[in-house]
Design a protein around this motif. Structure first.
Motif, PDB file in Angstrom:
ATOM      1  N   LEU A 194       0.987  -1.233   0.213  1.00  0.00           N
ATOM      2  CA  LEU A 194      -0.032   0.060  -0.076  1.00  0.00           C
ATOM      3  C   LEU A 194       0.830   1.135  -0.131  1.00  0.00           C
ATOM      4  O   LEU A 194       0.489   2.311  -0.899  1.00  0.00           O
ATOM      5  N   LEU A 195       1.987   1.317   0.829  1.00  0.00           N
ATOM      6  CA  LEU A 195       2.793   2.432   0.787  1.00  0.00           C
ATOM      7  C   LEU A 195       3.701   2.607  -0.228  1.00  0.00           C
ATOM      8  O   LEU A 195       3.826   3.684  -0.661  1.00  0.00           O
ATOM      9  N   GLY A 196       3.853   1.310  -0.872  1.00  0.00           N
ATOM     10  CA  GLY A 196       4.717   1.286  -2.131  1.00  0.00           C
ATOM     11  C   GLY A 196       3.874   2.031  -3.252  1.00  0.00           C
ATOM     12  O   GLY A 196       4.397   2.829  -4.141  1.00  0.00           O
ATOM     13  N   ILE A 197       2.669   1.659  -3.542  1.00  0.00           N
ATOM     14  CA  ILE A 197       1.643   2.027  -4.372  1.00  0.00           C
ATOM     15  C   ILE A 197       1.494   3.587  -4.092  1.00  0.00           C
ATOM     16  O   ILE A 197       1.459   4.147  -5.134  1.00  0.00           O
ATOM     17  N   LEU A 198       1.536   3.926  -2.950  1.00  0.00           N
ATOM     18  CA  LEU A 198       0.997   5.477  -2.818  1.00  0.00           C
ATOM     19  C   LEU A 198       2.393   6.366  -3.227  1.00  0.00           C
ATOM     20  O   LEU A 198       2.233   7.168  -3.792  1.00  0.00           O
ATOM     21  N   GLY A 199       3.434   6.004  -2.604  1.00  0.00           N
ATOM     22  CA  GLY A 199       4.476   6.580  -3.200  1.00  0.00           C
ATOM     23  C   GLY A 199       4.875   6.709  -4.606  1.00  0.00           C
ATOM     24  O   GLY A 199       5.145   7.672  -5.243  1.00  0.00           O
ATOM     25  N   PHE A 200       4.609   5.409  -5.509  1.00  0.00           N
ATOM     26  CA  PHE A 200       4.823   5.495  -6.816  1.00  0.00           C
ATOM     27  C   PHE A 200       3.866   6.162  -7.354  1.00  0.00           C
ATOM     28  O   PHE A 200       4.054   6.760  -8.495  1.00  0.00           O
ATOM     29  N   GLY A 201       2.625   5.977  -7.199  1.00  0.00           N
ATOM     30  CA  GLY A 201       1.557   6.744  -7.828  1.00  0.00           C
ATOM     31  C   GLY A 201       1.594   8.382  -7.589  1.00  0.00           C
ATOM     32  O   GLY A 201       1.462   9.033  -8.701  1.00  0.00           O
ATOM     33  N   ILE A 202       1.973   8.956  -6.569  1.00  0.00           N
ATOM     34  CA  ILE A 202       2.297  10.277  -6.332  1.00  0.00           C
ATOM     35  C   ILE A 202       3.387  10.794  -7.324  1.00  0.00           C
ATOM     36  O   ILE A 202       3.198  11.809  -8.010  1.00  0.00           O
ATOM     37  N   LEU A 203       4.227   9.997  -7.406  1.00  0.00           N
ATOM     38  CA  LEU A 203       5.571  10.547  -8.377  1.00  0.00           C
ATOM     39  C   LEU A 203       5.294  10.294  -9.776  1.00  0.00           C
ATOM     40  O   LEU A 203       5.634  11.197 -10.556  1.00  0.00           O
ATOM     41  N   PHE A 204       4.762   9.256 -10.118  1.00  0.00           N
ATOM     42  CA  PHE A 204       4.573   9.024 -11.429  1.00  0.00           C
ATOM     43  C   PHE A 204       3.347   9.746 -11.960  1.00  0.00           C
ATOM     44  O   PHE A 204       3.509  10.471 -13.168  1.00  0.00           O
ATOM     45  N   LEU A 205       2.255  10.014 -11.360  1.00  0.00           N
ATOM     46  CA  LEU A 205       1.129  10.774 -11.752  1.00  0.00           C
ATOM     47  C   LEU A 205       1.538  12.505 -11.455  1.00  0.00           C
ATOM     48  O   LEU A 205       0.697  13.046 -11.916  1.00  0.00           O
ATOM     49  N   LYS A 206       2.575  12.728 -10.715  1.00  0.00           N
ATOM     50  CA  LYS A 206       2.659  14.030 -10.268  1.00  0.00           C
ATOM     51  C   LYS A 206       1.808  14.707  -9.411  1.00  0.00           C
ATOM     52  O   LYS A 206       1.233  15.817 -10.080  1.00  0.00           O
ATOM     53  N   LEU A 207       1.199  14.140  -8.597  1.00  0.00           N
ATOM     54  CA  LEU A 207       0.002  14.688  -7.881  1.00  0.00           C
ATOM     55  C   LEU A 207       0.431  15.639  -6.860  1.00  0.00           C
ATOM     56  O   LEU A 207       1.458  15.134  -6.000  1.00  0.00           O
ATOM     57  N   SER A 208      -0.257  16.535  -6.257  1.00  0.00           N
ATOM     58  CA  SER A 208       0.127  17.279  -5.013  1.00  0.00           C
ATOM     59  C   SER A 208      -0.917  16.662  -3.799  1.00  0.00           C
ATOM     60  O   SER A 208      -2.012  16.640  -4.181  1.00  0.00           O
ATOM     61  N   VAL A 209      -0.135  16.438  -2.906  1.00  0.00           N
ATOM     62  CA  VAL A 209      -0.878  15.699  -1.766  1.00  0.00           C
ATOM     63  C   VAL A 209      -1.293  16.489  -0.649  1.00  0.00           C
ATOM     64  O   VAL A 209      -0.353  17.093  -0.392  1.00  0.00           O
ATOM     65  N   SER A 210      -2.490  16.241  -0.212  1.00  0.00           N
ATOM     66  CA  SER A 210      -2.900  17.100   1.074  1.00  0.00           C
ATOM     67  C   SER A 210      -3.329  16.047   2.159  1.00  0.00           C
ATOM     68  O   SER A 210      -4.453  15.884   2.274  1.00  0.00           O
ATOM     69  N   LEU A 211      -2.314  15.292   2.776  1.00  0.00           N
ATOM     70  CA  LEU A 211      -2.733  14.342   3.805  1.00  0.00           C
ATOM     71  C   LEU A 211      -3.452  15.113   4.900  1.00  0.00           C
ATOM     72  O   LEU A 211      -3.059  16.051   5.588  1.00  0.00           O
ATOM     73  N   ASN A 212      -4.514  14.334   5.526  1.00  0.00           N
ATOM     74  CA  ASN A 212      -5.244  14.556   6.562  1.00  0.00           C
ATOM     75  C   ASN A 212      -5.172  13.680   7.637  1.00  0.00           C
ATOM     76  O   ASN A 212      -5.061  12.347   7.041  1.00  0.00           O
ATOM     77  N   PRO A 213      -5.010  13.766   8.892  1.00  0.00           N
ATOM     78  CA  PRO A 213      -4.836  12.767   9.872  1.00  0.00           C
ATOM     79  C   PRO A 213      -5.859  11.722   9.981  1.00  0.00           C
ATOM     80  O   PRO A 213      -5.688  10.711  10.378  1.00  0.00           O
TER      81      PRO A 213
END
Length: 253
Positions: free
Chosen positions: A121-140
């Motif tokens: 899950l963490l690997g896909i999250l990191g890969f997806g953010i980098l590949f898709l060039k998304l800006s993330v706004s994590l909420n607790p």
């Protein structure tokens, strides 16, 4: 006069069963992580390549939809396999001879597969953010959302495993259900690109609410829909695990 030993506490039962479940997968945990990582990664590459230039919203659907796919492969499919195996190998009959509660067995299995699915899950999250060039706004709130996304998926897997006629049928049906739930609602594909019939049917799928909750807590903004999503996920979880509990109620046999 015979000495009577009290059965171990629920917490002790849960910890022992949790360690047993992890031990059962000590040789194949790498394969679990690999299968939960490769398919979503390829999906992100394929869909993301076609969706370049369509905007952050569409790319966000691709990311969160594939996160749900990862949870499905790591929890729904594996729980189905595990419970089908326990039924047909006689493991459940063995557990029925022990002073343990069925709830401890179910929870221990869920926790074990959840833990094993986290690296993918963490690997896909990191890969997806980098590949898709998304800006993330994590909420607790995402720390609450992820476990609640796992529970109904794991419950569906356990339900399939406890009702399938053969292990092969369990494996096939869990894979089919995974594919169906990814496309009958706005999970990977935005809702404005789906026909109305799929949107209506998608309301019956926990994957729809899991993807929506992940999008809000990962990409923002948080709206009142997150309350609906979390309520639905809790409802699906209670329903599926209640059904599984009835099937595994060996104390009534």
């Amino acid at each position: 006069m015979h000495n009577k030993r009290n059965p171990p506490s629920f917490l002790v039962q849960l910890m022992d069963l949790f360690l047993m479940e992890l031990t059962n997968w000590r040789w194949s945990w790498r394969a679990i992580i690999l299968t939960s990582f490769v398919a979503p990664m390829l999906s992100i590459i394929a869909l993301g390549s076609f969706a370049q230039g369509t905007g952050q919203e569409t790319l966000g659907y691709i990311l969160t939809g594939n996160l749900v796919m990862t949870l499905m492969f790591g929890n729904l499919n594996k729980m189905a396999d595990r419970f089908a195996y326990m039924r047909f190998s006689g493991t459940l009959e063995y557990y029925a001879t022990l002073p343990i509660r069925r709830e401890a067995l179910i929870i221990a299995s869920v926790l074990a597969f959840f833990l094993l699915s986290l690296p993918a899950l963490l690997g896909i999250l990191g890969f997806g953010i980098l590949f898709l060039k998304l800006s993330v706004s994590l909420n607790p709130i995402i720390l609450l959302v992820i476990p609640l996304c796992v529970l109904p998926l794991a419950g569906l897997g356990a339900l399939i495993g406890t009702n399938a006629r053969t292990p092969q049928e369990s494996d096939s049906f869990s894979l089919l259900l995974t594919m169906v739930m990814l496309f009958i609602g706005p999970v990977i594909i935005p809702d404005n690109r789906l026909p109305d019939i799929l949107l209506y049917i998608g309301r019956l799928s926990p994957a729809t609410y899991a993807a929506s909750a992940l999008r809000q807590t990962l990409l923002g903004p948080i709206t009142g829909q997150v309350v609906v999503d979390l309520t639905a996920l809790v409802g699906f979880s209670l329903l599926t695990f209640w059904w599984v509990g009835l099937k595994l109620d060996w104390r009534q046999r």
